[in-house]
Design a protein around this motif. Structure first.
Motif, PDB file in Angstrom:
ATOM      1  N   SER A  46      -5.954 133.023   6.556  1.00 58.23           N
ATOM      2  CA  SER A  46      -5.535 131.633   6.466  1.00 58.23           C
ATOM      3  C   SER A  46      -5.876 130.924   7.776  1.00 58.23           C
ATOM      4  CB  SER A  46      -4.034 131.535   6.187  1.00 58.23           C
ATOM      5  OG  SER A  46      -3.308 131.968   7.313  1.00 58.23           O
ATOM      6  N   ASN A  48      -4.105 129.030   9.926  1.00 56.75           N
ATOM      7  CA  ASN A  48      -3.181 129.227  11.053  1.00 56.75           C
ATOM      8  C   ASN A  48      -3.267 130.649  11.601  1.00 56.75           C
ATOM      9  OD1 ASN A  48      -2.248 126.599  10.882  1.00 56.75           O
ATOM     10  ND2 ASN A  48      -0.678 127.145   9.387  1.00 56.75           N
ATOM     11  N   SER A  73     -10.466 121.826   9.251  1.00 56.56           N
ATOM     12  CA  SER A  73      -9.134 121.513   8.731  1.00 56.56           C
ATOM     13  C   SER A  73      -8.874 120.001   8.724  1.00 56.56           C
ATOM     14  CB  SER A  73      -8.056 122.247   9.529  1.00 56.56           C
ATOM     15  OG  SER A  73      -8.097 121.884  10.877  1.00 56.56           O
ATOM     16  N   PHE A  81      -6.288 117.769   1.149  1.00 55.54           N
ATOM     17  CA  PHE A  81      -5.773 119.127   1.038  1.00 55.54           C
ATOM     18  C   PHE A  81      -4.602 119.320   1.992  1.00 55.54           C
ATOM     19  CE2 PHE A  81     -10.171 119.658  -0.346  1.00 55.54           C
ATOM     20  CZ  PHE A  81     -10.000 120.407  -1.491  1.00 55.54           C
ATOM     21  N   ASN A  82      -3.756 120.304   1.702  1.00 56.63           N
ATOM     22  CA  ASN A  82      -2.663 120.684   2.591  1.00 56.63           C
ATOM     23  C   ASN A  82      -3.152 121.852   3.463  1.00 56.63           C
ATOM     24  OD1 ASN A  82      -0.280 121.105   3.864  1.00 56.63           O
ATOM     25  ND2 ASN A  82       0.876 121.715   2.040  1.00 56.63           N
ATOM     26  N   LYS A  84      -1.603 124.162   5.064  1.00 58.03           N
ATOM     27  CA  LYS A  84      -0.911 125.441   4.864  1.00 58.03           C
ATOM     28  C   LYS A  84      -1.506 126.244   3.715  1.00 58.03           C
ATOM     29  CE  LYS A  84       3.399 123.777   6.752  1.00 58.03           C
ATOM     30  NZ  LYS A  84       4.802 123.442   6.500  1.00 58.03           N
ATOM     31  N   ASP A  85      -2.186 125.571   2.791  1.00 59.76           N
ATOM     32  CA  ASP A  85      -2.757 126.254   1.627  1.00 59.76           C
ATOM     33  C   ASP A  85      -4.204 126.693   1.833  1.00 59.76           C
ATOM     34  OD1 ASP A  85      -0.362 125.702   0.424  1.00 59.76           O
ATOM     35  OD2 ASP A  85      -1.100 123.910  -0.601  1.00 59.76           O
ATOM     36  N   LEU A  86      -4.778 126.428   2.994  1.00 56.10           N
ATOM     37  CA  LEU A  86      -6.199 126.700   3.202  1.00 56.10           C
ATOM     38  C   LEU A  86      -6.437 128.065   3.837  1.00 56.10           C
ATOM     39  CD1 LEU A  86      -7.354 123.266   4.597  1.00 56.10           C
ATOM     40  CD2 LEU A  86      -7.708 124.155   2.312  1.00 56.10           C
ATOM     41  N   TYR A  87      -7.552 128.676   3.461  1.00 58.04           N
ATOM     42  CA  TYR A  87      -8.000 129.906   4.091  1.00 58.04           C
ATOM     43  C   TYR A  87      -9.502 129.803   4.349  1.00 58.04           C
ATOM     44  CZ  TYR A  87     -10.230 131.569  -0.184  1.00 58.04           C
ATOM     45  OH  TYR A  87     -11.056 131.702  -1.261  1.00 58.04           O
ATOM     46  N   ASN A  89     -12.839 130.606   3.576  1.00 58.45           N
ATOM     47  CA  ASN A  89     -13.551 131.130   2.423  1.00 58.45           C
ATOM     48  C   ASN A  89     -14.878 131.751   2.832  1.00 58.45           C
ATOM     49  OD1 ASN A  89     -14.364 131.602  -0.191  1.00 58.45           O
ATOM     50  ND2 ASN A  89     -15.149 129.545  -0.491  1.00 58.45           N
ATOM     51  N   VAL A 126      -8.900 127.019  -1.048  1.00 56.62           N
ATOM     52  CA  VAL A 126      -7.480 126.853  -1.320  1.00 56.62           C
ATOM     53  C   VAL A 126      -6.926 128.167  -1.854  1.00 56.62           C
ATOM     54  CG1 VAL A 126      -5.775 125.562  -2.633  1.00 56.62           C
ATOM     55  CG2 VAL A 126      -7.833 124.432  -1.826  1.00 56.62           C
ATOM     56  N   LEU A 127      -5.762 128.573  -1.328  1.00 55.05           N
ATOM     57  CA  LEU A 127      -5.126 129.809  -1.788  1.00 55.05           C
ATOM     58  C   LEU A 127      -4.662 129.711  -3.211  1.00 55.05           C
ATOM     59  CD1 LEU A 127      -2.968 130.793   1.304  1.00 55.05           C
ATOM     60  CD2 LEU A 127      -4.994 131.937   0.470  1.00 55.05           C
TER      61      LEU A 127
END
Length: 127
Positions: A46, A48, A73, A81-82, A84-87, A89, A126-127
């Motif tokens: 992710s 963070n 980001s 997008f939020n 916290k939901d991102l990773y 890819n 997105v997760l």
């Protein structure tokens, strides 16, 4: 063009067409040998977590990667997008070229110094 080069070319072209946020940094003065170990550490993590992992490393290229992740980001925020939901890819580095310099030696000789550059591409999901 080899199959590996063709696949990387397709990946680079598809980064811009994706709906997911992406970023790239071109011609940075760090060789692939030095930046690839950091890239392998954060692939699939992710956003963070990846920032925390990189900031704990003692490498010069960590600042470059943190700026790149921040850029991607912020692009995600602009697209709605939020964070916290991102990773991460997709992240990879290519050779960005070589700058040659000459180091003069004794008896009229000269040695080549190769300054290597690299390009880094990142795409978030997105997760």
């Amino acid at each position: 063009m080899s199959k590996k080069q063709r696949n990387k070319y397709i990946l680079i072209n598809n980064l811009n067409k994706n709906a997911f946020p992406s970023a790239k940094i071109i011609k940075i003065r760090v060789s692939l040998k030095k930046i690839n170990p950091l890239i392998k550490l954060i692939r699939g993590k992710s956003v963070n977590t990846a920032k925390n992992i990189i900031s704990a490393q003692y490498k010069r290229s960590k600042e470059i990667l943190i700026k790149l992740i921040d850029s991607a980001s912020f692009n995600a925020l602009r697209k709605g997008f939020n964070i916290k939901d991102l990773y991460i890819n997709n992240i990879f580095a290519n050779s960005g070229g070589i700058k040659y310099k000459l180091l003069t030696r004794s008896q009229g000789r000269a040695n080549r110094i190769r300054r290597r550059f690299s390009n880094v591409y990142i795409s978030l999901g997105v997760l």
